[in-house]
Write a protein that holds these residues in place. Structure first.
Motif, PDB file in Angstrom:
ATOM      1  N   TYR A  52       0.842  -1.208   0.000  1.00  0.00           N
ATOM      2  CA  TYR A  52       0.000   0.000   0.000  1.00  0.00           C
ATOM      3  C   TYR A  52       0.878   1.260   0.000  1.00  0.00           C
ATOM      4  O   TYR A  52       0.638   2.202  -0.755  1.00  0.00           O
ATOM      5  N   ASP A  53       1.915   1.261   0.819  1.00  0.00           N
ATOM      6  CA  ASP A  53       2.822   2.409   0.879  1.00  0.00           C
ATOM      7  C   ASP A  53       3.515   2.639  -0.463  1.00  0.00           C
ATOM      8  O   ASP A  53       3.631   3.772  -0.942  1.00  0.00           O
ATOM      9  N   ALA A  54       4.001   1.547  -1.068  1.00  0.00           N
ATOM     10  CA  ALA A  54       4.684   1.666  -2.355  1.00  0.00           C
ATOM     11  C   ALA A  54       3.729   2.182  -3.423  1.00  0.00           C
ATOM     12  O   ALA A  54       4.102   3.007  -4.274  1.00  0.00           O
ATOM     13  N   ASP A  55       2.498   1.728  -3.380  1.00  0.00           N
ATOM     14  CA  ASP A  55       1.498   2.153  -4.351  1.00  0.00           C
ATOM     15  C   ASP A  55       1.182   3.633  -4.202  1.00  0.00           C
ATOM     16  O   ASP A  55       1.077   4.374  -5.183  1.00  0.00           O
ATOM     17  N   GLN A  56       1.053   4.087  -2.958  1.00  0.00           N
ATOM     18  CA  GLN A  56       0.793   5.502  -2.700  1.00  0.00           C
ATOM     19  C   GLN A  56       1.916   6.370  -3.249  1.00  0.00           C
ATOM     20  O   GLN A  56       1.685   7.433  -3.835  1.00  0.00           O
TER      21      GLN A  56
ATOM     22  N   GLY B 207       1.804   9.244  -6.308  1.00  0.00           N
ATOM     23  CA  GLY B 207       2.312  10.606  -6.160  1.00  0.00           C
ATOM     24  C   GLY B 207       3.261  10.985  -7.286  1.00  0.00           C
ATOM     25  O   GLY B 207       3.199  12.103  -7.820  1.00  0.00           O
ATOM     26  N   ARG B 208       4.146  10.063  -7.671  1.00  0.00           N
ATOM     27  CA  ARG B 208       5.076  10.350  -8.767  1.00  0.00           C
ATOM     28  C   ARG B 208       4.332  10.537 -10.082  1.00  0.00           C
ATOM     29  O   ARG B 208       4.661  11.428 -10.879  1.00  0.00           O
ATOM     30  N   LEU B 209       3.341   9.699 -10.321  1.00  0.00           N
ATOM     31  CA  LEU B 209       2.583   9.819 -11.562  1.00  0.00           C
ATOM     32  C   LEU B 209       1.784  11.121 -11.607  1.00  0.00           C
ATOM     33  O   LEU B 209       1.692  11.774 -12.641  1.00  0.00           O
ATOM     34  N   GLN B 210       1.215  11.510 -10.481  1.00  0.00           N
ATOM     35  CA  GLN B 210       0.467  12.759 -10.442  1.00  0.00           C
ATOM     36  C   GLN B 210       1.374  13.941 -10.765  1.00  0.00           C
ATOM     37  O   GLN B 210       0.996  14.849 -11.510  1.00  0.00           O
TER      38      GLN B 210
ATOM     39  N   GLN C  25      -4.500   3.948  -9.817  1.00  0.00           N
ATOM     40  CA  GLN C  25      -5.553   4.252  -8.852  1.00  0.00           C
ATOM     41  C   GLN C  25      -6.509   3.069  -8.705  1.00  0.00           C
ATOM     42  O   GLN C  25      -7.012   2.791  -7.619  1.00  0.00           O
ATOM     43  N   GLN C  26      -6.743   2.377  -9.813  1.00  0.00           N
ATOM     44  CA  GLN C  26      -7.586   1.191  -9.748  1.00  0.00           C
ATOM     45  C   GLN C  26      -6.932   0.117  -8.882  1.00  0.00           C
ATOM     46  O   GLN C  26      -7.591  -0.533  -8.062  1.00  0.00           O
ATOM     47  N   ALA C  27      -5.615  -0.061  -9.083  1.00  0.00           N
ATOM     48  CA  ALA C  27      -4.892  -1.022  -8.254  1.00  0.00           C
ATOM     49  C   ALA C  27      -4.917  -0.602  -6.791  1.00  0.00           C
ATOM     50  O   ALA C  27      -5.054  -1.428  -5.888  1.00  0.00           O
TER      51      ALA C  27
END
Length: 369
Positions: free
Chosen positions: A65-69, A73-76, A171-173
């Motif tokens: 979850y942390d890695a996904d968050q 952020g990088r993609l945004q 975001q779906q993931a």
């Protein structure tokens, strides 16, 4: 992706992990009360095993979850940067198009005369020809610039669309991870309810077993009866590096600042995905306290396992990060006296635990680089 983000393949991997996360540290236990091969039918042992497995799954899921968050952020940021560049290109295109419009208007004013007639009746034919050549060059330059801007615009539009697609996928993931987190929390609640259904003596035995090291759940939830003072912990750092000098003294200073920061967080709650100041997960706590020492750690326990030179257990020093479990899904900081400070699991708080209360995967020493 987008020079700063995450490759498309990683989004697929995250989505797969979100759909069916199976931590390397063990398989999910059967539902409470279900007897299967290798799983005890004893209600007390079943509850103990079920809670232990769920704690490990929850911790592994938290790190994903942390890695996904972080990836979101990088993609945004990447999508925002591309949007800004696209807007600049559109502005340039508008200015160039305006210049061409003025040139077209000038040509319109002379539309009644053909070029040959204008040249025939010109008072100074040489000046006319010079101006005609100049106008042709300007027009060609403007057309070239506009074409370049249009190509750039098309590229940026394509990149922005790609970035938005990647962001939507990630975001779906992330939504799938949140859903699974809710499932884990529900299972934890079910396991706690099973534990609560035991008699007082059995509950006490299970709680003690879960807090034991080297064969307990690996989350060492029992605090030391007489935890050492901060002064004793800082003195242990000096003792560990006594006589080394040089870089060891610099490392010791950082370790003391990190340990002081960790000591100040004792008692704060474990919170999913949190990096402070009011709550932490395990890797968020390590990132926070080492930032206080001027060392920026990556976000997850798996990443933190690679931030410095590996250290053998026999050479461990206060300040070293201790990475736990085969999947490297948990992390704490060794503070001397055979103890770590860590954020154990949901429902717990930042606390001391025995160094070997959990299966050690790796020990690393943050080097500040």
């Amino acid at each position: 992706m987008l020079r700063r983000g995450v490759p498309a393949a990683s989004v697929t991997a995250v989505a797969c992990a979100a759909i069916g996360l199976v931590p390397a540290v063990g398989n999910a236990a059967p539902a409470p009360g279900t007897a299967t091969a290798g799983f005890s039918a004893d209600p007390r042992l079943a509850a103990e095993q079920h809670i232990a497995d769920l704690y490990q799954q929850a911790e592994a899921l938290t790190q994903q979850y942390d890695a996904d968050q972080e990836s979101i952020g990088r993609l945004q940021a990447a999508v925002a940067a591309e949007s800004g560049q696209s807007a600049a290109a559109q502005s340039l295109l508008a200015r160039l198009s305006g210049g061409l419009g003025r040139l077209a208007a000038e040509q319109y004013r002379d539309v009644g005369d053909t070029s040959s007639l204008t040249l025939l009746f010109a008072t100074h034919p040489d000046l006319y020809l010079q101006r005609a050549v100049l106008n042709d060059r300007v027009a060609a330059l403007d057309a070239q610039q506009v074409q370049s801007a249009r190509v750039l615009q098309a590229q940026l539009t394509s990149l922005r669309a790609l970035g938005q697609t990647e962001l939507a996928n990630l975001q779906q993931a992330h939504a799938a991870l949140v859903e699974q987190r809710a499932t884990i929390e529900a299972e934890l609640a079910q396991a706690r309810a099973q534990l609560d259904s035991l008699g007082f003596a059995d509950r006490h035995v299970v709680a003690e077993a879960l807090a034991e090291g080297e064969g307990g759940d690996g989350f060492g939830t029992a605090q030391s009866v007489h935890p050492p003072s901060l002064g004793a912990l800082l003195a242990a750092v000096n003792t560990a590096v006594a006589g080394s000098g040089g870089q060891a003294d610099i490392d010791a200073g950082r370790a003391q600042r990190a340990i002081s920061a960790a000591y100040a967080e004792l008692g704060k709650p474990y919170v999913w995905g949190a990096v402070g100041p009011y709550g932490f997960d395990c890797s968020g706590l390590m990132q926070h306290v080492w930032a206080k020492a001027g060392v920026m750690l990556p976000r997850t326990s798996q990443e933190q396992a690679s931030i410095g030179p590996p250290v053998p257990l026999s050479g461990i020093r206060p300040g070293d990060l201790v990475i736990y479990f085969a999947g490297r899904t948990h992390v704490g900081m060794y503070v001397g006296h055979g103890l770590v400070i860590h954020a154990p699991r949901p429902g717990s708080e930042v606390q001391f635990a025995a160094l070997r209360a959990m299966p050690i995967s790796k020990i690393v020493r943050p080097d500040g680089n």
